[in-house]
Design a protein around this motif. Structure first.
Motif, PDB file in Angstrom:
ATOM      1  N   GLU A 201       0.861  -1.036   0.147  1.00 53.17           N
ATOM      2  CA  GLU A 201      -0.226  -0.056   0.209  1.00 53.17           C
ATOM      3  C   GLU A 201       1.219   1.175  -0.232  1.00 53.17           C
ATOM      4  N   GLY A 202       0.469   2.196  -0.519  1.00 55.28           N
ATOM      5  CA  GLY A 202       1.305   3.275  -0.778  1.00 55.28           C
ATOM      6  C   GLY A 202       2.487   3.439  -1.479  1.00 55.28           C
ATOM      7  N   CYS A 203       3.192   2.042  -1.848  1.00 51.27           N
ATOM      8  CA  CYS A 203       4.715   2.513  -2.016  1.00 51.27           C
ATOM      9  C   CYS A 203       4.367   1.899  -3.324  1.00 51.27           C
ATOM     10  N   HIS A 204       5.593   1.946  -3.745  1.00 50.87           N
ATOM     11  CA  HIS A 204       5.627   1.575  -5.907  1.00 50.87           C
ATOM     12  C   HIS A 204       7.574   0.890  -5.623  1.00 50.87           C
ATOM     13  N   THR A 205       7.478   0.199  -6.453  1.00 51.52           N
ATOM     14  CA  THR A 205       8.724  -0.433  -7.159  1.00 51.52           C
ATOM     15  C   THR A 205       8.842  -1.042  -8.524  1.00 51.52           C
ATOM     16  N   ASP A 206       9.774  -0.760  -9.006  1.00 53.65           N
ATOM     17  CA  ASP A 206       9.725  -1.225 -10.584  1.00 53.65           C
ATOM     18  C   ASP A 206      11.187  -1.589 -10.425  1.00 53.65           C
ATOM     19  N   THR A 207      10.822  -2.360 -11.409  1.00 52.28           N
ATOM     20  CA  THR A 207      12.568  -3.030 -12.023  1.00 52.28           C
ATOM     21  C   THR A 207      13.196  -2.625 -13.709  1.00 52.28           C
ATOM     22  N   LEU A 208      14.843  -2.054 -12.994  1.00 49.43           N
ATOM     23  CA  LEU A 208      15.317  -2.339 -14.225  1.00 49.43           C
ATOM     24  C   LEU A 208      16.170  -3.259 -14.834  1.00 49.43           C
ATOM     25  N   TRP A 209      16.131  -3.792 -16.012  1.00 46.53           N
ATOM     26  CA  TRP A 209      17.107  -5.278 -16.345  1.00 46.53           C
ATOM     27  C   TRP A 209      17.674  -4.398 -17.128  1.00 46.53           C
ATOM     28  N   ILE A 210      19.355  -4.911 -16.249  1.00 46.22           N
ATOM     29  CA  ILE A 210      20.516  -4.136 -17.439  1.00 46.22           C
ATOM     30  C   ILE A 210      20.869  -4.595 -18.590  1.00 46.22           C
ATOM     31  N   GLU A 211      20.429  -6.030 -18.851  1.00 43.94           N
ATOM     32  CA  GLU A 211      20.565  -6.976 -20.065  1.00 43.94           C
ATOM     33  C   GLU A 211      20.395  -5.987 -21.537  1.00 43.94           C
ATOM     34  N   PRO A 212      19.076  -6.492 -21.111  1.00 47.97           N
ATOM     35  CA  PRO A 212      18.549  -6.196 -22.382  1.00 47.97           C
ATOM     36  C   PRO A 212      18.559  -4.566 -22.278  1.00 47.97           C
TER      37      PRO A 212
END
Lengths: 359, 359
Positions: A201-212
DNA sequence: ATCGCATGATTAATCGTTTAATCATGCGAT
DNA sequence: ATCGCATGATTAAACGATTAATCATGCGAT
């Protein structure tokens, strides 16, 4: 080469007994009187007797050697793993033969074959990105991640992720960017999943993949983290210390102070983690424990197995297959600006608090 | 374990010949007719025959295994070394057994003994800080630095230092701080000496040894590089990428931009060198070449030696004992402020120019 | 015709250890 | 006194390959 040392027969002749008696005494198998055992032990030690592995191997079909396969040997974790496996193996009386596959998946099979051809008693395999291990002709211990089918023992990567996540959350972070290399890796996915699981709740995450990203922009390309900071991310939870290092230097270079303006965390507690500035907050796996369990499981399987049967087996299993990770708190993660940390017990496991440079 | 595969006798029976003939045919030693050799080769291949190392070892006194000893296995160079040695060894038909000594000098002897007891045919030793290798009972190749007595083959660390030094000098640096770990290491001394040798008239170099500093101030203590910049040093030539990393982050953290305000160089081209920001200018050794030479020398010594004699030998020698290092130019070193670079061919060897992130 | 010799293959010993099978001995029970 | 049995040690075979020594054979030279 043949050891120059004394043979079994020499001990036997010295004491006027037969070689068989000596062998029995030393292995404690046949029927030998207690005093005889004592005498034999003594002279064996005195003469510095070391049994010939070759002779024994020929007779018993056991070489006392384990093979270690790390498809990605360039992995900076390699020293830790090799060290731990060698320790565990040698204290069980086994030697460790290494095989490299230059990061190449097709060469991996060759590497394993090389080991098998050398008659290893068992294999420890740390698979590359979710490679399934084909049936080899000997017991195999697989060290990957608990969620991988066929895994023998591994660090609780998911739990480690959770610890990192909880640490960041407790510090007050609400927008977290997870930085990983490749989503095809079970280990990386578990770590990322563990981190994500904390932020609801009320938080946000995202993911960054380096290889692509690198496939598009070239190796060593910028990750664009300054922009991410502008977007409101206050923490970068990296899936490995190597990525953390990359993130940290990129942020510093962009004039973004760590940890004041942005927090960075890693994984694995690689060699540089304690000595960079700021010292890296990370999660470490207990390789000693993992190696001990893996080798123990392997040794058990080996001793239970009939050396003559060419069993085609699934990986061996251990009682404990999940070893907790340890959070190592250093300086690279702190409360974000304009937020006060929440004082909550963050994890079940006691985190290791370690200064960057205490006297 | 014993391979499940066919034995020598099985091939013999299949073809109706004696085991001796098969052995001779496969090894090309005795007198066997050409056609027989052909037939035997064929069926051996067809049946997937792999000779039992145990049987062979017992008879010949050769195990076909080399031991690799890295007293400082935690060394981040370990992957490179292990990979190179394993490649060289396996392409000569040898296996590689590892032994760890946990960085402890006393355990080093134990580790070597473990390998000897397993009947390795030879040893490759990368000694810790100028440790002299006591006579072991088998051929030994020592990889340290050309200036060390008893060294078999090594990178030209001094020459590598010179390349780094010349690069910095050509960029316009006149006050250079050399950052190393411990002056007791031959390798580190040679590297530092090479760097120093370049800066003569009107130049100034000084050396900062980390280990003594840490004994006073604790592990991971600040190196005080910002003060050094204030003192007029414009470049930090680090003896290893690990120190370079430490220097780089400390400078960045202090708000000193690299390479604008201060240049940083490393050694070894460790895994993170290309991916940090700025990408690290460093000098790399050709481990593949070094390993090839070391293993070749070892193999030669092994084949010339009578397996039964317990020779107590000095390290083996190779024709080439000095392998040039390669300068890898990236972004962490540039011309200092208020100085224009001198355009001179800097080194005899062609430096590798490599971008931090080319597409 | 016979001897010598080169050729191609076989025999048998050997490497060092383990282990099943055997043997000798003494002691208690019948 | 004899049988059985437990005990402690020996014998001998086996593991799989290598290799020196041996053997059989055919061919050319004397």
């Amino acid at each position: 080469m043949a050891r120059s040392g004394p043979k079994l027969t020499r001990i036997a002749r010295t004491l006027g007994v037969s070689a068989a008696t000596v062998s029995n005494a030393l292995s404690g198998k046949g029927r030998v009187s207690a005093e005889m055992v004592e005498k034999i032990r003594a002279t064996a030690a005195e003469l510095g007797y070391v049994p010939s592995q070759a002779g024994r191997a020929l007779r018993t079909g056991r070489t006392g050697v384990l093979g270690l396969v790390l498809p990605d040997i360039a992995n900076p974790l390699f020293p830790q793993i090799a060290q731990a496996i060698e320790l565990a193996a040698s204290s069980s009386g086994y030697g460790v033969l290494i095989a490299d596959s230059r990061g190449d998946v097709s060469t991996q099979t060759k590497a394993i074959e090389r080991l098998i051809d050398r008659d290893v008693d068992g294999l420890v395999i740390v698979p590359r990105r979710g490679t399934r291990i084909a049936d080899v002709g000997c017991p195999v211990a697989v060290i990957d991640t608990p969620s991988t089918p066929g895994n023998t023992v591994a660090a609780d990567h998911w739990g480690g992720g959770r610890q990192i996540g909880e640490h960041l959350k407790a510090l007050g972070h609400r927008r977290v960017l997870i930085v990983g290399n490749n989503p095809a890796s079970n280990v990386q996915n578990d770590r990322a999943g563990g981190i994500r699981s904390v932020f609801g709740e009320g938080c946000h995450t995202d993911t960054l993949w380096i290889e692509p990203l690198e496939r598009m922009n070239g190796k060593g390309c910028p990750l664009g983290l300054a922009e991410k900071v502008a977007e409101g991310y206050t923490a970068f939870a990296c899936i490995s210390d190597l990525h953390a290092l990359r993130a940290l230097t990129e942020l510093q270079r962009a004039g973004i102070k760590v940890p004041e303006k942005a927090s960075v965390t890693g994984f694995d507690d690689l060699i540089w983690a304690p000595v960079i500035t700021p010292a890296l907050t990370t999660a470490r796996m207990d390789m000693t424990e993992i190696a001990a369990i893996a080798v123990a499981a392997l040794v058990k399987a080996i001793s239970e197995r009939d050396p003559t049967d060419p069993q085609i087996g699934a990986p061996v299993t251990a009682e404990t297959s999940k070893v907790p990770m340890h959070l190592v708190v250093r300086q690279s993660a702190a409360a974000p600006l304009g937020s006060q940390p929440i004082h909550t017990p963050t994890t079940a496991a006691t985190p290791v608090i370690e200064g960057g440079h205490q006297p």
